[in-house]
Write a protein that holds these residues in place. Structure first.
Motif, PDB file in Angstrom:
ATOM      1  N   THR A   1       0.831  -1.418  -0.203  1.00 30.70           N
ATOM      2  CA  THR A   1      -0.320  -0.144  -0.028  1.00 30.70           C
ATOM      3  C   THR A   1       1.005   0.942  -0.146  1.00 30.70           C
ATOM      4  O   THR A   1       1.902   1.125   0.837  1.00 30.70           O
ATOM      5  CB  THR A   1      -0.974  -0.024   1.278  1.00 30.70           C
ATOM      6  OG1 THR A   1      -0.283   0.458   2.571  1.00 30.70           O
ATOM      7  CG2 THR A   1      -1.908  -1.168   1.189  1.00 30.70           C
ATOM      8  N   ILE A   2       1.042   3.018  -0.135  1.00 31.21           N
ATOM      9  CA  ILE A   2       1.078   3.367  -0.653  1.00 31.21           C
ATOM     10  C   ILE A   2       0.961   4.675  -0.024  1.00 31.21           C
ATOM     11  O   ILE A   2      -0.722   4.999  -0.152  1.00 31.21           O
ATOM     12  CB  ILE A   2       1.236   3.679  -1.888  1.00 31.21           C
ATOM     13  CG1 ILE A   2       2.258   2.927  -3.120  1.00 31.21           C
ATOM     14  CG2 ILE A   2       1.969   5.333  -2.144  1.00 31.21           C
ATOM     15  CD1 ILE A   2       2.231   3.117  -3.796  1.00 31.21           C
ATOM     16  N   GLN A   3       1.212   5.400   1.684  1.00 27.95           N
ATOM     17  CA  GLN A   3       0.257   6.619   1.886  1.00 27.95           C
ATOM     18  C   GLN A   3       0.004   7.354   0.959  1.00 27.95           C
ATOM     19  O   GLN A   3       0.585   8.121   0.855  1.00 27.95           O
ATOM     20  CB  GLN A   3       0.817   6.800   3.216  1.00 27.95           C
ATOM     21  CG  GLN A   3       1.056   5.740   4.096  1.00 27.95           C
ATOM     22  CD  GLN A   3       2.172   5.948   5.434  1.00 27.95           C
ATOM     23  OE1 GLN A   3       2.094   7.474   5.532  1.00 27.95           O
ATOM     24  NE2 GLN A   3       1.815   4.990   6.027  1.00 27.95           N
ATOM     25  N   THR A   4      -1.208   7.748   1.079  1.00 24.67           N
ATOM     26  CA  THR A   4      -1.807   9.035   0.581  1.00 24.67           C
ATOM     27  C   THR A   4      -1.049  10.138   1.221  1.00 24.67           C
ATOM     28  O   THR A   4      -0.835  10.891   2.371  1.00 24.67           O
ATOM     29  CB  THR A   4      -3.082   9.478   0.647  1.00 24.67           C
ATOM     30  OG1 THR A   4      -4.267   8.901   0.159  1.00 24.67           O
ATOM     31  CG2 THR A   4      -3.557  10.737   0.114  1.00 24.67           C
ATOM     32  N   GLY A   5      -0.695  11.466  -0.576  1.00 24.52           N
ATOM     33  CA  GLY A   5       0.901  12.576   0.562  1.00 24.52           C
ATOM     34  C   GLY A   5       1.745  11.964   0.848  1.00 24.52           C
ATOM     35  O   GLY A   5       3.034  12.515   1.369  1.00 24.52           O
ATOM     36  N   SER A   6       2.377  11.155   0.970  1.00 26.00           N
ATOM     37  CA  SER A   6       3.626  10.096   1.232  1.00 26.00           C
ATOM     38  C   SER A   6       4.997  10.717   0.129  1.00 26.00           C
ATOM     39  O   SER A   6       4.948  10.886  -0.738  1.00 26.00           O
ATOM     40  CB  SER A   6       3.489   8.549   1.596  1.00 26.00           C
ATOM     41  OG  SER A   6       3.070   8.081   0.432  1.00 26.00           O
ATOM     42  N   ALA A   7       5.683  10.521   0.628  1.00 30.63           N
ATOM     43  CA  ALA A   7       7.326  10.194  -0.154  1.00 30.63           C
ATOM     44  C   ALA A   7       6.982   9.267  -1.339  1.00 30.63           C
ATOM     45  O   ALA A   7       7.808   9.408  -2.583  1.00 30.63           O
ATOM     46  CB  ALA A   7       8.111  10.482   0.037  1.00 30.63           C
ATOM     47  N   ALA A   8       7.031   8.246  -0.891  1.00 29.88           N
ATOM     48  CA  ALA A   8       6.612   7.269  -1.884  1.00 29.88           C
ATOM     49  C   ALA A   8       5.519   7.910  -3.230  1.00 29.88           C
ATOM     50  O   ALA A   8       5.771   7.130  -4.734  1.00 29.88           O
ATOM     51  CB  ALA A   8       6.092   6.112  -1.707  1.00 29.88           C
ATOM     52  N   GLU A   9       4.475   7.867  -2.584  1.00 26.66           N
ATOM     53  CA  GLU A   9       3.789   8.984  -3.724  1.00 26.66           C
ATOM     54  C   GLU A   9       4.078   9.323  -4.382  1.00 26.66           C
ATOM     55  O   GLU A   9       3.749   9.768  -5.838  1.00 26.66           O
ATOM     56  CB  GLU A   9       2.165   9.866  -2.713  1.00 26.66           C
ATOM     57  CG  GLU A   9       0.903   9.732  -3.723  1.00 26.66           C
ATOM     58  CD  GLU A   9       0.049  10.257  -3.133  1.00 26.66           C
ATOM     59  OE1 GLU A   9      -1.629   9.842  -3.351  1.00 26.66           O
ATOM     60  OE2 GLU A   9      -0.423  10.808  -2.548  1.00 26.66           O
ATOM     61  N   ALA A  10       4.842  11.152  -4.377  1.00 29.79           N
ATOM     62  CA  ALA A  10       5.204  11.822  -4.785  1.00 29.79           C
ATOM     63  C   ALA A  10       6.624  11.739  -5.759  1.00 29.79           C
ATOM     64  O   ALA A  10       6.363  11.966  -6.817  1.00 29.79           O
ATOM     65  CB  ALA A  10       6.298  13.102  -3.360  1.00 29.79           C
ATOM     66  N   ALA A  11       6.724  10.491  -5.580  1.00 30.83           N
ATOM     67  CA  ALA A  11       7.870   9.155  -6.316  1.00 30.83           C
ATOM     68  C   ALA A  11       7.060   8.751  -7.576  1.00 30.83           C
ATOM     69  O   ALA A  11       7.855   8.334  -8.301  1.00 30.83           O
ATOM     70  CB  ALA A  11       9.004   9.083  -5.224  1.00 30.83           C
ATOM     71  N   GLY A  12       6.282   8.584  -7.588  1.00 32.22           N
ATOM     72  CA  GLY A  12       5.749   7.770  -9.007  1.00 32.22           C
ATOM     73  C   GLY A  12       5.634   5.969  -8.378  1.00 32.22           C
ATOM     74  O   GLY A  12       5.493   5.616  -9.654  1.00 32.22           O
ATOM     75  N   PHE A  13       5.750   5.569  -6.758  1.00 34.13           N
ATOM     76  CA  PHE A  13       5.979   3.991  -6.457  1.00 34.13           C
ATOM     77  C   PHE A  13       4.072   3.642  -6.636  1.00 34.13           C
ATOM     78  O   PHE A  13       3.860   4.572  -6.771  1.00 34.13           O
ATOM     79  CB  PHE A  13       5.970   3.588  -4.547  1.00 34.13           C
ATOM     80  CG  PHE A  13       7.869   4.385  -4.741  1.00 34.13           C
ATOM     81  CD1 PHE A  13       8.471   2.911  -4.770  1.00 34.13           C
ATOM     82  CD2 PHE A  13       8.290   5.383  -4.515  1.00 34.13           C
ATOM     83  CE1 PHE A  13       9.194   2.793  -4.394  1.00 34.13           C
ATOM     84  CE2 PHE A  13       9.798   5.056  -4.438  1.00 34.13           C
ATOM     85  CZ  PHE A  13      10.248   3.904  -4.046  1.00 34.13           C
ATOM     86  N   ALA A  14       4.421   2.961  -7.571  1.00 37.61           N
ATOM     87  CA  ALA A  14       3.132   1.853  -7.567  1.00 37.61           C
ATOM     88  C   ALA A  14       2.487   0.893  -6.729  1.00 37.61           C
ATOM     89  O   ALA A  14       4.128  -0.669  -6.705  1.00 37.61           O
ATOM     90  CB  ALA A  14       2.619   1.699  -9.405  1.00 37.61           C
TER      91      ALA A  14
END
Length: 383
Positions: free
Chosen positions: A156-169
């Motif tokens: 899972t990817i948290q909303t507003g996280s560094a991973a989301e900003a970087a484009g993780f899927a």
């Protein structure tokens, strides 16, 4: 704050033995092997050992061996020492008056009577013994108990996280970070936790296709299972706990030994990185802990089990070995610094220069202990 502090102290008092016994167990193991390193190499070089002490201050119990060494347990269990023939004190400061009255044969049994190389070998043997102890403990854990390995797959990817900003899927499998191979979710966590605010180059496998991402971990306060707060870098992703992504990995003797070396090196690398971060202002020094926090953590870990307590002993052993190698007079690293200067100059520093150095080193060590204890008190107050 005052009421929290009193409550914490009361809690510590009620569970005093639950903290004290694990603390003494862990510290005694680490200190014993450190001093044993000094002792064994000293004996190998023909140096007469007068005292082998676990702890400082008045002796609680002890005995004399056949060679005349006094083995003892002392009242203040915050370290230990080996005192050699010809030493003035436990810090291996030479007793010049006593040395001047010795015969040549007797001087060869003293620590100052050895070559620079022999003295350096005796000094470095203490920290080296700490590293070897840690490797042995880690290897034993990996060989007999194994470790749970979780695939570095994004669940899972948290909303507003560094991973989301970087484009993780979701479903991405991390293969490398800054060129370092990633084999488990823990491998990834270790790098990310110490890299808050730094740009990491992450290589992932996305449905069979390689993808490279740039991500900057965010600094977050994380609470462990015991309620202790730690500040570390996070990406904002969770691991996959699907059966195919989780396995228990055990190792044979050689593989376990190598894994022990890797685990030891990781602690050294992370510690040096943290200290470097303090120097440049990237890390906060309030994470430094002293005897109170070690006792608290020992008691907490002991509730998990003996293996967890031994793991803590290994971590503490690495930390003490590394600390002692810092070039601070009074510590082993300070002695090595003096010997390096002696090797270059062809003669030792003057007694006055060494005395000043030891006084400065003593002051630095005391200040560090006071600062760490102050941090411990604040930690108790906020817990």
């Amino acid at each position: 704050m005052g009421s929290n502090l009193l409550a914490s102290i009361n809690d510590l008092g009620l569970g005093f033995l639950g903290y004290l016994i694990p603390f003494l167990f862990v510290l005694t193991i680490v200190v014993f092997f450190h001093e044993l390193g000094h002792y064994l190499i000293a004996k190998w070089n023909g140096i007469k050992v007068l005292t082998f002490s676990i702890g400082f201050g008045p002796e609680i119990v002890g005995f004399d061996d056949r060679s005349g060494t006094r083995w003892k347990l002392s009242a203040i269990p915050l370290g230990g020492y080996v005192k050699f023939f010809g030493d003035e004190n436990a810090a291996s400061v030479p007793d010049q008056d006593a040395l001047s009255g010795l015969s040549e044969a007797e001087k060869r049994q003293t620590f100052p009577g050895q070559s620079v190389g022999a003295r350096a070998a005796v000094v470095v043997a203490g920290p080296l013994a700490n590293f070897l102890l840690a490797i042995a403990i880690f290897a034993g854990i990996f060989m007999f108990y194994g470790r749970q390995v979780t695939s570095p797959r994004v669940d899972t990817i948290q909303t507003g996280s560094a991973a989301e900003a970087a484009g993780f899927a979701v479903g991405d499998v991390v293969r490398a970070i800054d060129g370092r191979r990633i084999e488990s979710f823990s491998d990834m966590q270790r790098i990310v936790s110490g890299s808050a605010g730094q740009t990491l180059r992450v290589e992932v496998d996305r449905g069979g296709a390689p993808v490279t991402l740039s991500v900057v971990p965010m600094l977050r306060e994380i609470k462990d299972n015991f309620g202790n707060t730690h500040r570390q870098g996070v990406l904002g992703i969770t691991r996959s706990m699907a059966p195919e992504d989780v396995k228990l990995e055990t190792a044979g003797p050689l593989r376990a030994a190598w894994m022990g070396v890797e685990e030891t090196w990781f602690i050294v690398e992370r510690t040096l990185g943290y200290i470097g971060g303090i120097v440049v202002g990237r890390e906060s020094a309030d994470q430094l802990g002293g005897p109170i926090r070690i006792a608290q953590v020992s008691g907490q870990v002991a509730t998990v089990g003996f293996v967890a307590l031994m793991h803590l002993a290994a971590v503490l052993s690495v930390s003490i070995g590394l600390l002692n190698l810092f070039p601070v007079p009074l510590l082993d690293g300070g002695h090595l610094m003096f010997y390096a200067i002696e090797a270059v100059r062809g003669r030792p520093l003057s007694e006055r220069a060494q005395e000043v150095g030891f006084r400065i080193g003593f002051a630095l060590v005391i200040m560090l202990m006071i600062f760490a204890t102050f941090n411990d008190i604040l930690h108790l107050a906020s817990s």
